[in-house]
Design a protein around this motif. Structure first.
Motif, PDB file in Angstrom:
ATOM      1  N   GLN A  10      -3.682  10.590   0.113  1.00 12.75           N
ATOM      2  CA  GLN A  10      -3.544   9.004   0.426  1.00 12.75           C
ATOM      3  C   GLN A  10      -4.875   8.627   0.246  1.00 12.75           C
ATOM      4  OE1 GLN A  10      -2.337   8.498   4.402  1.00 12.75           O
ATOM      5  NE2 GLN A  10      -2.433   5.949   4.130  1.00 12.75           N
ATOM      6  N   ALA A  12      -7.176   5.649   1.605  1.00  8.60           N
ATOM      7  CA  ALA A  12      -7.179   4.965   2.535  1.00  8.60           C
ATOM      8  C   ALA A  12      -8.479   4.158   2.730  1.00  8.60           C
ATOM      9  CB  ALA A  12      -6.604   5.521   3.742  1.00  8.60           C
ATOM     10  N   PRO A  13      -8.567   2.962   3.452  1.00  6.76           N
ATOM     11  CA  PRO A  13      -7.465   2.112   3.405  1.00  6.76           C
ATOM     12  C   PRO A  13      -7.653   1.156   2.251  1.00  6.76           C
ATOM     13  CG  PRO A  13      -9.295   1.140   4.555  1.00  6.76           C
ATOM     14  CD  PRO A  13      -9.795   2.539   3.852  1.00  6.76           C
ATOM     15  N   TYR A  52      -1.757   4.212  -1.351  1.00  8.81           N
ATOM     16  CA  TYR A  52      -2.392   3.661  -0.130  1.00  8.81           C
ATOM     17  C   TYR A  52      -1.505   4.218   1.230  1.00  8.81           C
ATOM     18  CZ  TYR A  52      -5.344   1.321  -2.911  1.00  8.81           C
ATOM     19  OH  TYR A  52      -6.191   0.933  -4.087  1.00  8.81           O
TER      20      TYR A  52
END
Length: 202
Positions: A10, A12-13, A52
């Motif tokens: 992921q 992020a952010p 995200y």
């Protein structure tokens, strides 16, 4: 054939809180994040729409990988999104074909087709019936019978073409969900020749 499924990390952010002229504001995080190294394989499919987000199903890559350990059956069981993705492609092809045969007419015109066809069908059964809606469509010098017959002919050709497209769409989608290998699945495509021209239909 063996495969590797990779869940991308992921990022992020997507937005970061920064100090604005009147207080904290959200701004797009533009810090570049280098992609991870790719395996010595061929990328078949990816869904990075949620790169995200926390949902790992939106950060997936499928690789045809000689060093992979996953079989076709395991891939199809673990990634039902594959079938949904290719089904959406088929639906898009069908939608394009349907739009092409309807293209000569504006949506506002098509909204009246059911009324025109209902009167024309009733007239076909009983030539003595009145057709007030279609009568108002007549141009000077045009015979009512010619207009009503044209409505019947055009509507039936359109229905025949559109039902053929939708039936073929359903056939291909059924094949997608019945596929037992990844190669079999990705080979199911919407053929360009189905994108009928208006001359072939109307």
């Amino acid at each position: 054939m063996t495969y590797t499924i990779r869940i991308r990390e992921q990022i992020a952010p997507k937005y970061i809180v920064c100090r604005g002229p009147s207080g904290p504001v959200n701004r797009l995080n533009i810090v570049p994040v280098p992609p991870p190294p790719s395996p010595a394989a061929t990328l078949i499919w990816s869904d990075l729409s949620g790169i995200y987000e926390a949902d790992p199903t939106k950060r997936v890559e499928l690789w045809e990988d000689p060093a992979g350990v996953m079989t076709d059956a395991e891939v199809l069981a673990q990634l039902p999104e594959l079938c949904s993705y290719y089904s959406a492609i088929i639906r898009a092809g069908a939608a394009k074909a349907l739009a092409k045969i309807a293209a000569p007419y504006l949506p506002e015109e098509r909204e009246s087709w059911f009324r025109q066809y209902a009167e024309a069908v009733a007239w076909e059964q009983d030539k003595a019936l009145s057709t007030p809606y279609c009568d108002r469509l007549l141009v000077p010098g045009e015979a009512r019978e010619a207009l009503l017959q044209a409505i019947l002919d055009n509507t039936r050709r359109f229905e025949a073409a559109s039902t053929a497209i939708l039936q073929y769409q359903r056939t291909l989608i059924a094949q997608i969900w019945a596929a037992t290998t990844v190669n079999e699945l990705v080979a199911i495509v919407w053929p360009q020749e189905i994108l009928l021209s208006k001359q072939e239909v109307l």
